[in-house]
Write a protein that holds these residues in place. Structure first.
Motif, short mmCIF file in Angstrom:
data_model
loop_
_atom_site.label_atom_id
_atom_site.label_comp_id
_atom_site.label_asym_id
_atom_site.label_seq_id
_atom_site.Cartn_x
_atom_site.Cartn_y
_atom_site.Cartn_z
N ASN A 196 -11.55 -50.32 -7.75
CA ASN A 196 -10.66 -49.42 -7.00
C ASN A 196 -9.26 -50.00 -6.93
N THR A 197 -9.19 -51.28 -6.61
CA THR A 197 -7.91 -51.98 -6.56
C THR A 197 -7.27 -51.97 -7.93
N THR A 198 -8.09 -52.13 -8.96
CA THR A 198 -7.60 -52.12 -10.34
C THR A 198 -7.03 -50.76 -10.70
N VAL A 199 -7.70 -49.69 -10.29
CA VAL A 199 -7.20 -48.34 -10.57
C VAL A 199 -5.83 -48.14 -9.91
N ALA A 200 -5.69 -48.59 -8.68
CA ALA A 200 -4.40 -48.46 -7.99
C ALA A 200 -3.31 -49.24 -8.72
N ALA A 201 -3.63 -50.44 -9.16
CA ALA A 201 -2.66 -51.26 -9.91
C ALA A 201 -2.34 -50.61 -11.26
N TRP A 202 -3.35 -50.09 -11.94
CA TRP A 202 -3.16 -49.41 -13.22
C TRP A 202 -2.27 -48.18 -13.05
N ALA A 203 -2.55 -47.39 -12.02
CA ALA A 203 -1.76 -46.17 -11.78
C ALA A 203 -0.30 -46.50 -11.50
N LYS A 204 -0.06 -47.55 -10.72
CA LYS A 204 1.32 -47.95 -10.43
C LYS A 204 2.04 -48.41 -11.69
N LYS A 205 1.35 -49.16 -12.54
CA LYS A 205 1.97 -49.72 -13.74
C LYS A 205 2.19 -48.68 -14.84
N TYR A 206 1.18 -47.81 -15.06
CA TYR A 206 1.23 -46.89 -16.20
C TYR A 206 1.56 -45.44 -15.84
N ASN A 207 1.35 -45.05 -14.58
CA ASN A 207 1.69 -43.71 -14.09
C ASN A 207 1.15 -42.59 -14.98
N ARG A 208 -0.11 -42.67 -15.35
CA ARG A 208 -0.73 -41.65 -16.20
C ARG A 208 -1.39 -40.58 -15.32
N ALA A 209 -1.15 -39.33 -15.63
CA ALA A 209 -1.69 -38.21 -14.86
C ALA A 209 -3.06 -37.81 -15.42
N ILE A 210 -4.07 -38.63 -15.13
CA ILE A 210 -5.43 -38.32 -15.55
C ILE A 210 -5.96 -37.17 -14.70
N VAL A 237 -2.41 -52.76 -3.78
CA VAL A 237 -1.46 -51.74 -4.21
C VAL A 237 -1.70 -50.50 -3.35
N LEU A 238 -0.66 -50.07 -2.67
CA LEU A 238 -0.79 -48.99 -1.69
C LEU A 238 0.14 -47.82 -2.01
N HIS A 239 0.34 -47.55 -3.29
CA HIS A 239 1.18 -46.42 -3.72
C HIS A 239 0.31 -45.18 -3.94
N LYS A 240 0.91 -44.02 -3.74
CA LYS A 240 0.20 -42.77 -3.98
C LYS A 240 -0.17 -42.66 -5.46
N LEU A 241 -1.43 -42.31 -5.71
CA LEU A 241 -1.91 -42.15 -7.08
C LEU A 241 -1.35 -40.85 -7.67
N PRO A 242 -1.01 -40.85 -8.96
CA PRO A 242 -0.44 -39.64 -9.57
C PRO A 242 -1.52 -38.67 -10.07
N PHE A 243 -2.68 -38.66 -9.42
CA PHE A 243 -3.79 -37.79 -9.81
C PHE A 243 -4.71 -37.62 -8.60
N PRO A 244 -5.53 -36.57 -8.61
CA PRO A 244 -6.47 -36.36 -7.50
C PRO A 244 -7.52 -37.46 -7.46
N ALA A 252 -7.27 -45.18 1.38
CA ALA A 252 -7.38 -43.80 0.91
C ALA A 252 -6.13 -43.01 1.28
N GLY A 253 -5.63 -43.18 2.49
CA GLY A 253 -4.42 -42.48 2.91
C GLY A 253 -3.21 -42.87 2.07
N CYS A 254 -3.05 -44.16 1.81
CA CYS A 254 -1.93 -44.62 0.98
C CYS A 254 -2.04 -44.09 -0.44
N TRP A 255 -3.25 -44.03 -0.97
CA TRP A 255 -3.46 -43.56 -2.34
C TRP A 255 -3.39 -42.04 -2.45
N GLY A 256 -3.34 -41.33 -1.31
CA GLY A 256 -3.35 -39.87 -1.34
C GLY A 256 -4.72 -39.33 -1.71
N SER A 257 -5.74 -40.09 -1.39
CA SER A 257 -7.11 -39.79 -1.78
C SER A 257 -7.85 -39.10 -0.64
#
Length: 180
Positions: A72-86, A113-120, A141-146
């Motif tokens: 989960n932490t890895t997904v948040a770090a990946w989303a912040k780094k790559y910003n892919r809209a999966i 990593v506590l940034h909003k994820l660019p996907f649901p 979950a709140g920080c990730w927009g999950s």
């Protein structure tokens, strides 16, 4: 149960063994596991690069990530780094890498990593998980927009806590798969 999306399994620290719901889903439903070089002393940059390679291989907009624990932490770090809209992510049993109870030996997974994820996403948490307090899981979950789903006293939502097939989890995954 049939899924339209490409489902990528992302185990956490130590990988998910034969009895783990992630492995059972992979074997039963043909999901693909993202293999990591080092399951026991992971490096965040390595794990995120492997996730990105797998996502690109399957076509970004059709991918759903199914993460457990450290993944989960890895997904948040990946989303912040790559910003892919999966298409989405099912984030199960998040771990608090900043907690004193978190095992040593990981590199680059703090701070969280506590940034909003660019996907649901749906975060599934337990009230009595050794690796994260219910308050911290809700905060993540709140920080990730999950969307947060708390399933009561379910431990770390793994084999030890009695979650083998975990059919309930497939219903959460189906909700993400049904998104347009």
């Amino acid at each position: 149960m049939q899924f339209k999306s490409s489902i990528l399994i992302l185990p956490g620290l130590g990988n998910s063994g034969e009895g783990h719901w992630q492995t059972k889903w992979q074997n039963r439903l043909g999901f693909e596991r993202v293999e990591q070089v080092n399951w026991d002393e992971p490096v965040c940059d390595d794990w995120t690069a492997n996730i990105d390679a797998a996502v690109l291989k399957h076509g970004v907009t059709n991918v759903i990530l199914v993460a457990h624990s450290l993944a989960n932490t890895t997904v948040a770090a990946w989303a912040k780094k790559y910003n892919r809209a999966i298409k989405g992510a099912l984030l199960v049993g998040p771990s608090d890498t900043e907690a004193e109870s978190y095992p040593p030996g990981t590199t680059g997974f703090t701070p969280m990593v506590l940034h909003k994820l660019p996907f649901p996403s749906i975060t599934v948490a337990s009230d009595d998980d050794f690796y994260v307090s219910s308050g911290r899981a809700a905060y993540f979950a709140g920080c990730w927009g999950s969307r947060l789903v708390t399933i009561g006293n379910a431990g770390h939502i793994n084999v030890t806590s009695g979650h083998g097939e975990w059919e309930e989890g497939l219903l959460f995954l189906q909700q993400l798969d049904d998104l347009p």
